[in-house]
Scaffold this motif. Structure first.
Motif, mmCIF file in Angstrom:
data_model
loop_
_atom_site.group_PDB
_atom_site.id
_atom_site.type_symbol
_atom_site.label_atom_id
_atom_site.label_comp_id
_atom_site.label_asym_id
_atom_site.label_seq_id
_atom_site.Cartn_x
_atom_site.Cartn_y
_atom_site.Cartn_z
ATOM 1 N N TRP A 295 0.852 -1.192 -0.031
ATOM 2 C CA TRP A 295 0.033 0.021 -0.115
ATOM 3 C C TRP A 295 0.867 1.211 -0.020
ATOM 4 N N THR A 296 0.220 2.522 -0.522
ATOM 5 C CA THR A 296 1.135 3.399 -0.559
ATOM 6 C C THR A 296 0.423 4.719 0.782
ATOM 7 N N PRO A 297 1.356 5.019 1.530
ATOM 8 C CA PRO A 297 0.664 6.079 2.782
ATOM 9 C C PRO A 297 0.503 7.348 2.099
ATOM 10 N N GLY A 298 0.918 7.870 1.146
ATOM 11 C CA GLY A 298 0.703 9.163 0.561
ATOM 12 C C GLY A 298 0.769 9.347 -0.680
ATOM 13 N N GLY A 299 0.341 8.344 -1.690
ATOM 14 C CA GLY A 299 0.378 8.565 -3.066
ATOM 15 C C GLY A 299 1.417 7.685 -3.651
ATOM 16 N N SER A 300 1.192 7.761 -5.034
ATOM 17 C CA SER A 300 2.230 7.037 -5.617
ATOM 18 C C SER A 300 3.706 7.667 -5.770
ATOM 19 N N SER A 301 3.979 8.663 -5.322
ATOM 20 C CA SER A 301 5.113 9.285 -5.046
ATOM 21 C C SER A 301 5.962 9.145 -3.895
ATOM 22 N N THR A 302 5.358 8.266 -2.969
ATOM 23 C CA THR A 302 5.734 8.067 -1.477
ATOM 24 C C THR A 302 6.042 6.413 -1.511
ATOM 25 N N PRO A 303 7.331 6.012 -1.107
ATOM 26 C CA PRO A 303 7.780 4.637 -0.878
ATOM 27 C C PRO A 303 6.610 3.902 -0.507
ATOM 28 N N ILE A 304 6.505 2.593 -0.985
ATOM 29 C CA ILE A 304 5.278 1.785 -0.646
ATOM 30 C C ILE A 304 5.788 0.985 0.823
ATOM 31 N N PHE A 305 4.678 0.472 1.373
ATOM 32 C CA PHE A 305 4.690 -0.134 2.641
ATOM 33 C C PHE A 305 3.933 -1.341 2.354
ATOM 34 N N THR A 306 4.177 -2.354 3.395
ATOM 35 C CA THR A 306 3.709 -3.738 3.212
ATOM 36 C C THR A 306 2.717 -4.053 4.451
ATOM 37 N N ALA A 307 2.461 -5.267 4.558
ATOM 38 C CA ALA A 307 1.537 -5.603 5.682
ATOM 39 C C ALA A 307 2.305 -5.411 7.085
ATOM 40 N N GLU A 308 3.558 -5.410 7.121
ATOM 41 C CA GLU A 308 4.334 -5.126 8.414
ATOM 42 C C GLU A 308 4.122 -3.801 8.743
#
Length: 450
Positions: A295-308
């Motif tokens: 998932w992205t915390p702040g749109g496509s210009s932010t590094p993605i996060f995972t379920a962790e």
């Protein structure tokens, strides 16, 4: 000042519930009309503000801890305070409504549902900074929002909230709504100013910063829609009311935009510091039969996060410490049916297309990222392609003229960091074989007949 223990208790109480303020009556009939806004307390904050001095309003904004809601998170009151002392010439407020980053979808709904929040906020802000002509730079494709905002401005003029001698205060203000021509680069504040002046939208060299030489080379404040729309509640209830929400360094509330593979996507207005786990609980969770992948915390210009990262507090400091940026709180949710390579490839298609071409790192770098990702998506990777992706992204990061180049590197570098095995698989296996399009509702290519 609240003690750390008091702050912790307030945060625990607030972070598990929504705080509908800007969205409180979005579902009311004719929510966008001035009459509805006034019935819900609209323009009471303006009357209070006009009884105070501009200096007091700037101080109130600083005390509230409101940080820019457009992505960078710069303190709003501090930005107002950067303007030089009055010299007898004009100064301007420009509201950035050029919302166009993939996944970002909060300002447009706000303008569509309750545009008077923005207008009242613009009047208060203009009074605070000594501006008599303010502008809204709106994305031109959203014609329905443009018409609604224009109607709202006309209603405000007719009611005496805009124009000459507003509410008998002696303060004058005009608002111009300007429709842009659809360039993502114009979301960058100096490119926006150039476009507003009638020139090609490209970022300016800084310094000088807009606070010193902005629109028409005059002192200018550029703020996001949500930032300015948050001003009336702050001025109406007081800065202490605002600081009771959020965290120690990320005060207040915000709109969190959930999209993608979530049961009930939409806008969730909550205190900063809430977690994705809490938001997903409110949104009905991931779509039935599936699980969160990234998932992205702040749109496509932010590094993605995972379920962790489900329990990372969504505030500026915590998200940054975890390796990403809060950005515009555009939470794009992807389940296990989505290929990270395909998702990143789609985003890079966008950034390569939207690069203004002014600087070499972004212009050439996004082009090469696109070529490599297109090969990987087709399962035709060349030896060293993954390393080359990382190398090209590293040579864009921190070297481009504006933040567009930096933003383009975020999904590439974080995608490789968390899902390198998918990139390695894509070297020899087409993505559509590994992740059949029919399994996912996102990123499936449409067939185009020639």
């Amino acid at each position: 000042m609240k003690s750390p223990e008091t702050t912790r208790r307030v945060r625990e109480a607030m972070s598990t519930q929504l705080t509908p303020i800007l969205s409180r009556y979005w579902d009311h009939k004719n929510a966008w009309r001035l009459s509805t806004y006034e019935e819900n307390g609209g323009y009471s904050a303006l009357r209070v503000a006009l009884e105070r001095t501009p200096e007091e309003l700037v101080a109130e904004a600083k005390d509230s801890g409101l940080r820019g809601r457009g992505g960078a998170g710069f303190p709003t009151g501090m930005k107002w305070g950067f303007l030089p002392p009055p010299d007898g010439g004009p100064r301007y407020l420009v509201v950035n409504a050029d919302e166009s980053e993939p996944g970002t979808c909060k300002d447009i709904p706000l303008l569509m549902a309750t545009p008077q929040f923005l207008i009242e906020g613009m009047i208060i802000t203009s009074y605070a900074i000594g501006c008599h002509h303010a502008f809204v730079y709106l994305r031109g494709e959203v014609v329905h929002v443009y018409r609604r905002l224009m109607q709202a401005v006309q209603e405000a003029y007719a009611a005496g909230y805009l124009g000459k001698n507003i509410l008998g205060s002696g303060f004058d203000l005009d608002i111009t709504v300007h429709a842009g021509a659809g360039a993502y680069i114009c979301g960058e504040e100096t490119a926006l100013l150039d476009s507003l002046e009638g020139r090609r939208g490209q970022p300016r060299l800084k310094p000088p910063f807009p606070a010193v030489a902005g629109l028409y080379a005059r002192p200018t404040v550029v703020n996001n829609v949500e930032s300015i729309a948050s001003i009336p509640p702050i001025m109406g209830h007081g800065s202490q009311w605002f600081t009771q929400m959020g965290t120690d360094r990320s005060k207040g509330f915000g709109l969190f935009s959930l999209s993608g593979h979530v049961t009930n996507p939409g806008q969730y207005e909550a205190p900063l510091g809430i977690t994705l786990r809490e938001l997903l609980d409110m949104a009905g969770g991931i779509r039935a039969g599936h699980e969160l992948k990234f998932w992205t915390p702040g749109g496509s210009s932010t590094p993605i996060f995972t379920a962790e990262h489900l329990d990372v507090p969504l505030d500026f400091e915590s998200v940054s410490a975890a390796g990403s940026m809060l950005g515009t709180r555009a939470l794009q949710i992807f389940d296990e049916t989505v290929s990270v390579v395909k998702a990143v490839s789609r985003w890079i298609d966008f950034y390569a297309h939207e690069s203004c071409g002014k600087c070499t790192p972004c212009r050439e770098g996004t082009y090469w990222l696109k070529q490599i990702l297109t090969r990987l998506e087709a399962g035709q990777g060349l030896p060293g392609d993954i390393e080359k992706l990382d190398d090209v992204a590293s040579n864009i990061l921190g070297r481009s003229f504006c933040a567009l180049g930096d933003g383009a590197t975020s999904p590439v570098m974080s995608g490789i960091q968390y899902f390198r095995e998918e990139f390695e698989l894509a070297m020899t296996t087409p993505v559509d074989v590994s992740f059949p399009p029919e399994r996912s509702t996102l990123f499936a290519k449409e067939s185009v007949s020639s």
